[in-house]
Design a protein around this motif. Structure first.
Motif, PDB file in Angstrom:
ATOM      1  N   MET A   1       0.881  -1.460   0.095  1.00 45.02           N
ATOM      2  CA  MET A   1       0.066  -0.115  -0.079  1.00 45.02           C
ATOM      3  C   MET A   1       0.881   1.065  -0.032  1.00 45.02           C
ATOM      4  O   MET A   1       0.331   2.167  -0.206  1.00 45.02           O
ATOM      5  CB  MET A   1      -0.792  -0.066   1.162  1.00 45.02           C
ATOM      6  CG  MET A   1      -2.067  -1.162   1.321  1.00 45.02           C
ATOM      7  SD  MET A   1      -3.153  -0.903  -0.260  1.00 45.02           S
ATOM      8  CE  MET A   1      -3.902   0.504  -0.050  1.00 45.02           C
ATOM      9  N   TYR A   4       0.934   3.003  -3.048  1.00 45.87           N
ATOM     10  CA  TYR A   4      -0.385   3.933  -3.497  1.00 45.87           C
ATOM     11  C   TYR A   4      -1.013   4.562  -2.430  1.00 45.87           C
ATOM     12  O   TYR A   4      -1.840   4.159  -1.982  1.00 45.87           O
ATOM     13  CB  TYR A   4      -1.355   2.758  -3.925  1.00 45.87           C
ATOM     14  CG  TYR A   4      -0.589   1.730  -5.088  1.00 45.87           C
ATOM     15  CD1 TYR A   4      -0.619   2.289  -6.516  1.00 45.87           C
ATOM     16  CD2 TYR A   4      -0.291   0.454  -4.863  1.00 45.87           C
ATOM     17  CE1 TYR A   4       0.100   1.602  -7.350  1.00 45.87           C
ATOM     18  CE2 TYR A   4       0.240  -0.295  -5.683  1.00 45.87           C
ATOM     19  CZ  TYR A   4       0.731   0.149  -7.043  1.00 45.87           C
ATOM     20  OH  TYR A   4       1.472  -0.560  -7.936  1.00 45.87           O
ATOM     21  N   VAL A   7      -4.898   5.321  -2.599  1.00 48.66           N
ATOM     22  CA  VAL A   7      -5.541   4.139  -2.180  1.00 48.66           C
ATOM     23  C   VAL A   7      -5.493   4.104  -0.631  1.00 48.66           C
ATOM     24  O   VAL A   7      -6.737   3.663  -0.147  1.00 48.66           O
ATOM     25  CB  VAL A   7      -4.939   2.788  -2.930  1.00 48.66           C
ATOM     26  CG1 VAL A   7      -5.833   1.559  -2.666  1.00 48.66           C
ATOM     27  CG2 VAL A   7      -5.083   3.062  -4.190  1.00 48.66           C
ATOM     28  N   TYR A   8      -4.400   3.898  -0.198  1.00 48.66           N
ATOM     29  CA  TYR A   8      -4.186   3.675   1.309  1.00 48.66           C
ATOM     30  C   TYR A   8      -5.242   4.759   2.105  1.00 48.66           C
ATOM     31  O   TYR A   8      -5.960   4.418   2.904  1.00 48.66           O
ATOM     32  CB  TYR A   8      -2.935   3.978   1.874  1.00 48.66           C
ATOM     33  CG  TYR A   8      -2.629   3.846   3.287  1.00 48.66           C
ATOM     34  CD1 TYR A   8      -1.977   2.582   3.904  1.00 48.66           C
ATOM     35  CD2 TYR A   8      -2.812   4.856   3.986  1.00 48.66           C
ATOM     36  CE1 TYR A   8      -1.907   2.536   5.158  1.00 48.66           C
ATOM     37  CE2 TYR A   8      -2.314   4.857   5.589  1.00 48.66           C
ATOM     38  CZ  TYR A   8      -2.073   3.642   6.077  1.00 48.66           C
ATOM     39  OH  TYR A   8      -1.764   3.623   7.195  1.00 48.66           O
ATOM     40  N   ILE A  40      -9.648  -3.326  -4.115  1.00 49.53           N
ATOM     41  CA  ILE A  40      -8.444  -3.762  -3.988  1.00 49.53           C
ATOM     42  C   ILE A  40      -8.028  -5.046  -4.075  1.00 49.53           C
ATOM     43  O   ILE A  40      -6.846  -5.208  -4.585  1.00 49.53           O
ATOM     44  CB  ILE A  40      -8.096  -2.966  -2.429  1.00 49.53           C
ATOM     45  CG1 ILE A  40      -8.409  -1.256  -2.360  1.00 49.53           C
ATOM     46  CG2 ILE A  40      -6.659  -3.266  -2.070  1.00 49.53           C
ATOM     47  CD1 ILE A  40      -8.532  -0.726  -1.042  1.00 49.53           C
ATOM     48  N   LYS A  44      -5.447  -6.410  -6.436  1.00 51.41           N
ATOM     49  CA  LYS A  44      -4.191  -7.366  -6.169  1.00 51.41           C
ATOM     50  C   LYS A  44      -4.144  -8.494  -6.709  1.00 51.41           C
ATOM     51  O   LYS A  44      -3.223  -9.031  -7.394  1.00 51.41           O
ATOM     52  CB  LYS A  44      -4.292  -7.497  -4.698  1.00 51.41           C
ATOM     53  CG  LYS A  44      -3.372  -8.551  -4.202  1.00 51.41           C
ATOM     54  CD  LYS A  44      -2.002  -8.204  -4.119  1.00 51.41           C
ATOM     55  CE  LYS A  44      -1.196  -9.143  -3.359  1.00 51.41           C
ATOM     56  NZ  LYS A  44      -0.886 -10.362  -4.171  1.00 51.41           N
ATOM     57  N   GLY A 152      -1.641  -0.441   6.363  1.00 54.04           N
ATOM     58  CA  GLY A 152      -0.641  -0.675   5.369  1.00 54.04           C
ATOM     59  C   GLY A 152      -0.166  -2.189   5.479  1.00 54.04           C
ATOM     60  O   GLY A 152       0.602  -3.129   4.958  1.00 54.04           O
ATOM     61  N   ILE A 157      -4.446  -6.935   1.808  1.00 58.43           N
ATOM     62  CA  ILE A 157      -4.023  -6.116   0.638  1.00 58.43           C
ATOM     63  C   ILE A 157      -2.681  -6.514  -0.114  1.00 58.43           C
ATOM     64  O   ILE A 157      -2.483  -6.387  -1.307  1.00 58.43           O
ATOM     65  CB  ILE A 157      -3.780  -4.580   1.406  1.00 58.43           C
ATOM     66  CG1 ILE A 157      -5.271  -4.156   1.820  1.00 58.43           C
ATOM     67  CG2 ILE A 157      -3.306  -3.550   0.271  1.00 58.43           C
ATOM     68  CD1 ILE A 157      -5.129  -2.988   2.686  1.00 58.43           C
ATOM     69  N   ARG A 159       1.353  -6.589  -1.327  1.00 61.19           N
ATOM     70  CA  ARG A 159       2.047  -5.721  -1.898  1.00 61.19           C
ATOM     71  C   ARG A 159       1.997  -6.035  -3.570  1.00 61.19           C
ATOM     72  O   ARG A 159       2.128  -7.025  -4.139  1.00 61.19           O
ATOM     73  CB  ARG A 159       3.691  -6.056  -1.831  1.00 61.19           C
ATOM     74  CG  ARG A 159       4.485  -5.158  -2.145  1.00 61.19           C
ATOM     75  CD  ARG A 159       6.017  -5.227  -1.398  1.00 61.19           C
ATOM     76  NE  ARG A 159       6.732  -4.202  -1.912  1.00 61.19           N
ATOM     77  CZ  ARG A 159       7.591  -4.533  -3.138  1.00 61.19           C
ATOM     78  NH1 ARG A 159       7.548  -5.708  -3.866  1.00 61.19           N
ATOM     79  NH2 ARG A 159       8.264  -3.489  -3.607  1.00 61.19           N
TER      80      ARG A 159
END
Length: 160
Positions: A1, A4, A7-8, A40, A44, A152, A157, A159
């Motif tokens: 995250m 981005y 987005v975070y 998200i 991913k 994060g 989420i 990487r």
């Protein structure tokens, strides 16, 4: 995250509104209908798919027509999912991490056209829809073990 931050920040803002009391207010029922988080997770899976590069299949003994190409029988074929998930024929901005592509306009999305058959992070066939939904549920459930102030590090989420 960390790659981005927009987005975070967007996800953090949504989680703060959904769970103003923090971890103690967390419920799966609340996050299972959080379209941005679904976007998200799908993005991913699209860019860093969980399955091997090409999922191998064998054509039936009599052969098979795929579009306008005949493939003889008993031939091993595979769909290169990395290439499919980045094909401009199916994806607007195919190399960008863009969760909004998965959202309807009313949910703050881009209204981007999604071709369901071009998204195969786990495979194709009768188990595809089950496999595509269940990991997202598990990823959301894993959020229960972490503070919503530190998104994060959420395992859901990953990487990209």
């Amino acid at each position: 995250m960390i790659r981005y931050p927009h987005v975070y920040k967007q996800l953090q803002s949504l989680l703060d509104k959904l769970f103003p009391a923090g971890d103690s207010a967390w419920t799966y029922d609340a996050v299972k209908v959080l379209p941005y988080l679904d976007g998200i997770i799908n993005e991913k899976k699209r860019l860093k798919k969980p399955a091997p590069s090409a999922i191998d299949r064998q054509t039936p003994p009599e052969g098979i027509w795929i579009d306008e190409v005949f493939i003889p029988g008993d031939v091993h074929v595979g769909v290169p999912t990395y290439s499919l998930h980045r094909d401009e024929r199916y994806w607007e901005r195919p190399n960008d991490f863009w969760p909004e592509r998965w959202l309807d306009v009313e949910d703050g999305g881009a209204g981007s056209k999604i071709v369901p058959d071009a998204f195969i992070p786990f495979s194709i066939g009768e188990w595809r829809s089950h496999l595509s939904r269940k990991p997202a549920s598990g990823m959301k459930i894993s959020m229960n073990t972490r503070s919503n102030k530190d998104i994060g590090t959420y395992s859901c989420i990953g990487r990209v």
